[in-house]
Design an enzyme around this catalytic site. Structure first.
Site, PDB file in Angstrom:
ATOM      1  CD  GLU A  65      -4.016  -5.758   3.662  1.00 37.10           C
ATOM      2  OE1 GLU A  65      -4.789  -4.874   4.087  1.00 37.10           O
ATOM      3  OE2 GLU A  65      -2.786  -5.678   3.726  1.00 37.10           O
ATOM      4  CD  GLU A  96      -3.054  -1.050   2.187  1.00 39.11           C
ATOM      5  OE1 GLU A  96      -3.001  -0.167   3.053  1.00 39.11           O
ATOM      6  OE2 GLU A  96      -4.023  -1.831   2.076  1.00 39.11           O
TER       7      GLU A  96
HETATM    8  C1  FCB Z   1      -4.720  -1.992   5.238  1.00 37.78           C
HETATM    9  C2  FCB Z   1      -3.386  -2.405   5.816  1.00 37.78           C
HETATM   10  C3  FCB Z   1      -3.467  -3.430   6.910  1.00 37.78           C
HETATM   11  C4  FCB Z   1      -4.666  -3.201   7.797  1.00 37.78           C
HETATM   12  C5  FCB Z   1      -5.912  -3.064   6.976  1.00 37.78           C
HETATM   13  C6  FCB Z   1      -7.171  -2.901   7.776  1.00 37.78           C
HETATM   14  O1  FCB Z   1      -4.645  -0.687   4.780  1.00 37.78           O
HETATM   15  O2  FCB Z   1      -2.565  -2.935   4.803  1.00 37.78           O
HETATM   16  O3  FCB Z   1      -2.256  -3.421   7.610  1.00 37.78           O
HETATM   17  O4  FCB Z   1      -4.440  -2.116   8.598  1.00 37.78           O
HETATM   18  O5  FCB Z   1      -5.793  -1.966   6.120  1.00 37.78           O
END
Ligand code: FCB
Length: 441
Positions: free
Chosen positions: A351, A166
């Protein structure tokens, strides 16, 4: 949950994700101070001034945690290795740190799980923060040295290696909005960080290739930018937001250029000769990781400095983070990535998940909202595959409740509940529901 393995292509991987600083216990094993430790030690930055020094004590309990992953019927584990554990002062290797990741890798493989490594999930060594952190071009090159050291130890055993997690959060959220370490609110710092984090990705790719690594890529986050109305001003504000959040990094990495709507405000603040780095930044990758959680409703704000915008609270159901639940956005970004940027390259949902105010009642945690969330996003993924995106896996965020950055231990994203007093792990109902969906034939 209303899906099964049969709904997805053969070999599709189901996994769960974590990150080093959020679970390991950074106080153990000779890890060095990071900018998250100092950010958390400064009043007002993190809920209850919590930090990652103990976290889930995964450093000592990783065998149990990997058993939980395996017992859920998952195929793969996305985790990160910590720069400050491997190089506590940002340059000298800590053998204890390398040994931990060596043991962890063996334990992942011993369970037949595929290791998906991320090289940078945000714990910048303080020694490098002292020298300007991501504002300093040299940080990208030092990152390459760390990549070499950890890859030498475990790289050949990884199923997949992602350079950066990210970059938008590393740069914009942390240097423009001030919500994450180092907590700056400065456009010049932002422009530099937004470029240098891409350069760190490129430098890492160069080093990984030199060590013969395949299956290398990057994990980017995306947030659907919805204009608050159809007025020309709101549409333009949403387009600028889309460029800053959803185009800058993917366009840089896959096409070697930056979107004009973002450059219109950032160009005066960019480091000199940034154009010369674009070839390094845009060397070929082997996969793209897509992190997706929510959408953001954007309105034009003439009283604010560039990018002249503000966020509006939307009408949809929200998670414990206050994030709107919008699975259509996941379909949007998966198909858009394939169509506009990566073509047939493998894409992973690296994610996706939700925080909920989970409570233990009679030894159990009932989280039907999370089950619905996962089902809806799995279905969005399935539809994106049908619409041409080569999505090869889905990682739930997160295996465990953990240190949720500026929100401390307050927000719970895990499939497994963690009692932060006793560190006891208790699988939530969603864990069992996912297990049963994955075992269905
Ligand atoms: C993302 C991050 C992770 C976690 C999630 C909820 O932005 O990569 O570490 O904090 O959000």
């Amino acid at each position: 949950m209303d899906f099964s393995r049969a709904d997805f292509p053969d070999g599709f991987l189901f996994g769960a994700a974590t990150a080093a600083y959020q679970i390991e216990g950074h106080g153990f094993g000779g890890a060095g101070s990071t900018h998250w430790d100092t950010f958390a030690a400064t009043p007002g930055n993190v809920v209850r001034a919590e930090n990652g020094s103990l976290a889930c004590d995964h450093y000592h309990r990783y065998e149990t945690d990997l058993d939980l992953l395996k017992d859920a019927g998952l195929d793969a584990y996305r985790f990160s290795t910590s720069w400050a554990r491997v190089m506590p002062d940002g340059k000298t290797v800590n053998p204890e740190g390398l040994d931990f990741y060596d043991r962890l890798t063996d334990a992942i493989l011993a369970r037949g799980l595929q290791p998906f490594q991320t090289l940078y999930h945000w714990e910048l060594p303080s020694a490098l923060a002292d020298q300007g952190g991501w504002m300093n071009r040299d940080t990208a090159l030092r990152f390459g040295d760390y990549v070499e050291a950890i890859t030498d130890k475990i790289g050949s055993r990884m199923a997949s290696i992602a350079t950066i997690n990210e970059p938008w959060c590393v740069s914009y959220l942390s240097h423009f909005l001030g919500h994450h370490a180092p907590g700056l609110r400065d456009i010049r710092a932002t422009a530099r960080a937004m470029h240098h984090i891409n350069l760190a990705h490129g430098e890492a790719m160069t080093r990984l290739r030199a060590q013969g690594m395949k299956n290398c890529g990057i994990v980017l986050n995306f947030e659907y930018a919805q204009a608050a109305s159809n007025s020309a001003d709101d549409l333009a504000a949403a387009a600028t937001q889309d460029a800053l959040y959803n185009k800058w990094f993917i366009q840089g990495v896959t096409q070697g250029s930056y979107p004009k709507e973002a450059l219109s405000g950032l160009e005066p603040h960019m480091p000199a000769n940034w154009q010369d780095d674009m070839t390094t930044i845009s060397q070929p990758i082997d996969f793209l990781g897509v992190n997706y959680y929510t959408r953001n409703i954007i309105a034009h704000d003439p009283t604010a400095a560039w990018p002249h915008q503000k966020s509006i609270v939307g009408p949809l159901d929200k998670t414990q983070m206050g994030w709107e639940i919008y699975p259509q956005g996941l379909h949007h970004f998966l198909t858009r990535a394939a169509r506009d940027y990566v073509g047939d390259l493998p894409i992973f949902v690296s994610e996706n998940g939700m925080a909920w105010d989970d409570h233990v009642e009679n030894g159990a945690i009932h989280d039907p909202a999370r089950q619905q969330f996962i089902t809806d996003h799995m279905n969005a993924t399935k539809d994106a595959i049908a619409d041409g995106a080569n999505v090869q896996g889905f990682f739930y965020w997160s295996l465990l409740d953990n240190f949720e950055w500026a929100f401390g231990y307050e927000k719970r994203f895990g499939m497994v509940h963690v009692d932060f007093e006793t560190l006891q792990r208790t699988p939530k109902t969603s864990y069992y529901a996912l297990k049963s969906a994955l075992s269905r034939v």
